[in-house]
Design an enzyme around this catalytic site. Structure first.
Site, PDB file in Angstrom:
ATOM      1  N   LYS A 197      42.270  39.998  41.738  1.00 22.15           N
ATOM      2  CA  LYS A 197      40.894  40.471  41.523  1.00 22.15           C
ATOM      3  C   LYS A 197      40.186  40.705  42.849  1.00 22.15           C
ATOM      4  O   LYS A 197      39.602  41.763  43.078  1.00 22.15           O
ATOM      5  CB  LYS A 197      40.086  39.437  40.698  1.00 22.15           C
ATOM      6  N   ARG A 228      33.021  34.373  33.135  1.00 19.04           N
ATOM      7  CA  ARG A 228      34.236  33.606  32.859  1.00 19.04           C
ATOM      8  C   ARG A 228      34.177  32.874  31.543  1.00 19.04           C
ATOM      9  O   ARG A 228      35.149  32.237  31.148  1.00 19.04           O
ATOM     10  CB  ARG A 228      34.414  32.568  33.961  1.00 19.04           C
ATOM     11  N   ARG A 287      49.567  31.819  48.977  1.00 23.36           N
ATOM     12  CA  ARG A 287      48.372  32.434  49.581  1.00 23.36           C
ATOM     13  C   ARG A 287      47.886  31.568  50.748  1.00 23.36           C
ATOM     14  O   ARG A 287      47.862  30.355  50.680  1.00 23.36           O
ATOM     15  CB  ARG A 287      47.253  32.540  48.545  1.00 23.36           C
ATOM     16  N   ARG A 292      43.951  27.175  50.376  1.00 21.22           N
ATOM     17  CA  ARG A 292      42.768  26.781  49.614  1.00 21.22           C
ATOM     18  C   ARG A 292      43.047  25.468  48.894  1.00 21.22           C
ATOM     19  O   ARG A 292      44.141  25.257  48.385  1.00 21.22           O
ATOM     20  CB  ARG A 292      42.432  27.876  48.594  1.00 21.22           C
ATOM     21  N   ARG A 321      43.976  25.592  36.446  1.00 19.87           N
ATOM     22  CA  ARG A 321      43.152  26.821  36.480  1.00 19.87           C
ATOM     23  C   ARG A 321      43.679  27.843  35.471  1.00 19.87           C
ATOM     24  O   ARG A 321      42.904  28.539  34.810  1.00 19.87           O
ATOM     25  CB  ARG A 321      43.166  27.430  37.890  1.00 19.87           C
TER      26      ARG A 321
HETATM   27  P1  AP5 Z   1      43.685  37.490  45.073  1.00 19.23           P
HETATM   28  O1  AP5 Z   1      43.233  38.891  45.225  1.00 19.23           O
HETATM   29  O2  AP5 Z   1      43.060  36.450  45.938  1.00 19.23           O
HETATM   30  O3  AP5 Z   1      43.601  37.051  43.528  1.00 19.23           O
HETATM   31  P2  AP5 Z   1      42.365  36.602  42.672  1.00 19.23           P
HETATM   32  O4  AP5 Z   1      42.600  37.098  41.299  1.00 19.23           O
HETATM   33  O5  AP5 Z   1      41.075  36.986  43.323  1.00 19.23           O
HETATM   34  O6  AP5 Z   1      42.610  35.029  42.720  1.00 19.23           O
HETATM   35  P3  AP5 Z   1      41.619  33.823  42.925  1.00 19.23           P
HETATM   36  O7  AP5 Z   1      42.503  32.616  43.062  1.00 19.23           O
HETATM   37  O8  AP5 Z   1      40.640  34.029  44.043  1.00 19.23           O
HETATM   38  O9  AP5 Z   1      40.872  33.831  41.577  1.00 19.23           O
HETATM   39  P4  AP5 Z   1      40.219  32.693  40.796  1.00 19.23           P
HETATM   40  O10 AP5 Z   1      39.619  33.429  39.679  1.00 19.23           O
HETATM   41  O11 AP5 Z   1      41.045  31.531  40.411  1.00 19.23           O
HETATM   42  O12 AP5 Z   1      39.279  32.037  41.893  1.00 19.23           O
HETATM   43  P5  AP5 Z   1      37.749  32.239  42.284  1.00 19.23           P
HETATM   44  O13 AP5 Z   1      37.705  32.283  43.747  1.00 19.23           O
HETATM   45  O14 AP5 Z   1      37.107  33.328  41.511  1.00 19.23           O
HETATM   46  O15 AP5 Z   1      45.277  37.472  45.251  1.00 19.23           O
HETATM   47  C1  AP5 Z   1      46.005  36.252  45.159  1.00 19.23           C
HETATM   48  C2  AP5 Z   1      47.216  36.327  46.102  1.00 19.23           C
HETATM   49  O16 AP5 Z   1      48.123  37.331  45.638  1.00 19.23           O
HETATM   50  C3  AP5 Z   1      46.839  36.733  47.546  1.00 19.23           C
HETATM   51  O17 AP5 Z   1      47.664  36.031  48.444  1.00 19.23           O
HETATM   52  C4  AP5 Z   1      47.132  38.248  47.585  1.00 19.23           C
HETATM   53  O18 AP5 Z   1      47.485  38.665  48.878  1.00 19.23           O
HETATM   54  C5  AP5 Z   1      48.305  38.375  46.605  1.00 19.23           C
HETATM   55  N1  AP5 Z   1      48.308  39.633  45.856  1.00 19.23           N
HETATM   56  C6  AP5 Z   1      47.248  40.291  45.315  1.00 19.23           C
HETATM   57  N2  AP5 Z   1      47.636  41.410  44.670  1.00 19.23           N
HETATM   58  C7  AP5 Z   1      49.001  41.446  44.787  1.00 19.23           C
HETATM   59  C8  AP5 Z   1      49.998  42.366  44.318  1.00 19.23           C
HETATM   60  N3  AP5 Z   1      49.710  43.466  43.582  1.00 19.23           N
HETATM   61  N4  AP5 Z   1      51.299  42.103  44.625  1.00 19.23           N
HETATM   62  C9  AP5 Z   1      51.647  40.985  45.377  1.00 19.23           C
HETATM   63  N5  AP5 Z   1      50.724  40.080  45.846  1.00 19.23           N
HETATM   64  C10 AP5 Z   1      49.424  40.322  45.553  1.00 19.23           C
HETATM   65  O19 AP5 Z   1      37.134  30.873  41.734  1.00 19.23           O
HETATM   66  C11 AP5 Z   1      37.458  29.630  42.304  1.00 19.23           C
HETATM   67  C12 AP5 Z   1      36.757  28.521  41.528  1.00 19.23           C
HETATM   68  O20 AP5 Z   1      35.332  28.682  41.607  1.00 19.23           O
HETATM   69  C13 AP5 Z   1      37.033  28.465  40.012  1.00 19.23           C
HETATM   70  O21 AP5 Z   1      38.238  27.782  39.706  1.00 19.23           O
HETATM   71  C14 AP5 Z   1      35.789  27.744  39.505  1.00 19.23           C
HETATM   72  O22 AP5 Z   1      35.866  26.360  39.771  1.00 19.23           O
HETATM   73  C15 AP5 Z   1      34.687  28.331  40.379  1.00 19.23           C
HETATM   74  N6  AP5 Z   1      34.093  29.550  39.783  1.00 19.23           N
HETATM   75  C16 AP5 Z   1      34.114  30.809  40.303  1.00 19.23           C
HETATM   76  N7  AP5 Z   1      33.469  31.666  39.498  1.00 19.23           N
HETATM   77  C17 AP5 Z   1      33.035  30.940  38.442  1.00 19.23           C
HETATM   78  C18 AP5 Z   1      32.322  31.265  37.252  1.00 19.23           C
HETATM   79  N8  AP5 Z   1      31.929  32.525  36.990  1.00 19.23           N
HETATM   80  N9  AP5 Z   1      32.053  30.264  36.376  1.00 19.23           N
HETATM   81  C19 AP5 Z   1      32.429  28.997  36.626  1.00 19.23           C
HETATM   82  N10 AP5 Z   1      33.112  28.614  37.716  1.00 19.23           N
HETATM   83  C20 AP5 Z   1      33.414  29.589  38.628  1.00 19.23           C
END
Ligand code: AP5
Length: 213
Positions: free
Chosen positions: A13, A88, A127, A160, A171
């Site tokens: 994402k 979410r 990552r 992370r 997660r």
């Molecule tokens: P990346 O692009 O970082 O993936 P992502 O989907 O953004 O993953 P996240 O782990 O950041 O998402 P998340 O939803 O768990 O965490 P968030 O930060 O929102 O890519 C991942 C890896 O894959 C990278 O190394 C990249 O290089 C690689 N990659 C990407 N595309 C690829 C491809 N096509 N092929 C190969 N490799 C690839 O949230 C963190 C925490 O915050 C949550 O757990 C929660 O506690 C809190 N939080 C955030 N938002 C909310 C909300 N709205 N409500 C409640 N709690 C929330």
């Protein structure tokens, strides 16, 4: 453009949202990034959110809705957005609709990036991120040029806190239970577009652009 990006942890994402924000000239709003910044700054929000993030649980809806309201009411939030990591839960999705309709606006499309769980665990455990400039690396698909160091600013890369295997598994469960049902919510509104996230980053991007045209 008012776009929501859905997908499990590690689906890509953030990777796609950065490029889409540039393409459509709208802000990339990542609730995960906002929360991590708050933790780093040791603000009140950060203190409250940290225990949820580290455990791989969701931060309470009221906190998230307050945060997103502030962000969308800001000047650049008015010209559109790429929302990454929000909504979410059903409460957040309803809250977003309510907030946008108070501005006479609505979500234009919802992209759901689909990736198998096994691939997600592998991606997330490999990552690495730069604590200084925030740049994202993957030891398997996009490693840094110099091992362990950021190509952009030279800082030492870190893993992370929530990218440890047990937290990743939690997660993914939280996603299945609380966030995946939003696909049905947006499908019923005719907004959902599902994209295979198991091809290269560039290919995923091209497919998203094509589906939005
Ligand atoms: P990346 O692009 O970082 O993936 P992502 O989907 O953004 O993953 P996240 O782990 O950041 O998402 P998340 O939803 O768990 O965490 P968030 O930060 O929102 O890519 C991942 C890896 O894959 C990278 O190394 C990249 O290089 C690689 N990659 C990407 N595309 C690829 C491809 N096509 N092929 C190969 N490799 C690839 O949230 C963190 C925490 O915050 C949550 O757990 C929660 O506690 C809190 N939080 C955030 N938002 C909310 C909300 N709205 N409500 C409640 N709690 C929330």
């Amino acid at each position: 453009m008012r776009l929501v990006i859905l997908g499990p942890p590690g689906a890509g994402k953030g990777t796609q949202a950065i490029q889409l924000a540039e393409r459509y000239d709208v802000p990339h709003i990542s609730t995960g990034d906002i929360l991590r910044q708050a933790v780093k700054e040791e603000s009140e929000l950060g203190a409250e959110a940290n225990s949820y993030i580290v455990a791989g649980e969701l931060v309470p809806d009221d906190l998230m809705l307050g945060l997103i309201k502030m962000r969308l009411m800001g000047v650049d939030g008015r010209k559109g957005f790429i929302l990454d990591g929000f909504p979410r839960t059903a409460v957040q999705a309803e809250g977003l609709d309510g907030l946008l309709s108070s501005f006479d606006e609505k979500v234009d499309a919802v992209i759901s990036i689909e990736v198998d769980s096994k691939v997600l665990v592998r991606r997330l455990s490999s990552r690495r991120v730069c604590p200084c400039c925030g740049r994202n690396y993957n030891l398997l698909s996009s490693p840094p040029q110099r091992p362990g160091r950021c190509d952009q600013c030279g800082a030492k890369l870190i893993q992370r806190e929530d990218d440890k295997e047990q937290t990743i598994i939690n997660r993914l469960e939280v996603y299945t239970e609380q966030t995946a049902p939003l696909k049905e919510f947006y499908k019923n509104k005719g907004l959902l577009k599902q994209i295979d996230g198991q091809v290269s980053v560039e290919e995923v991007f091209q497919r998203i652009i094509k589906t939005l045209q």
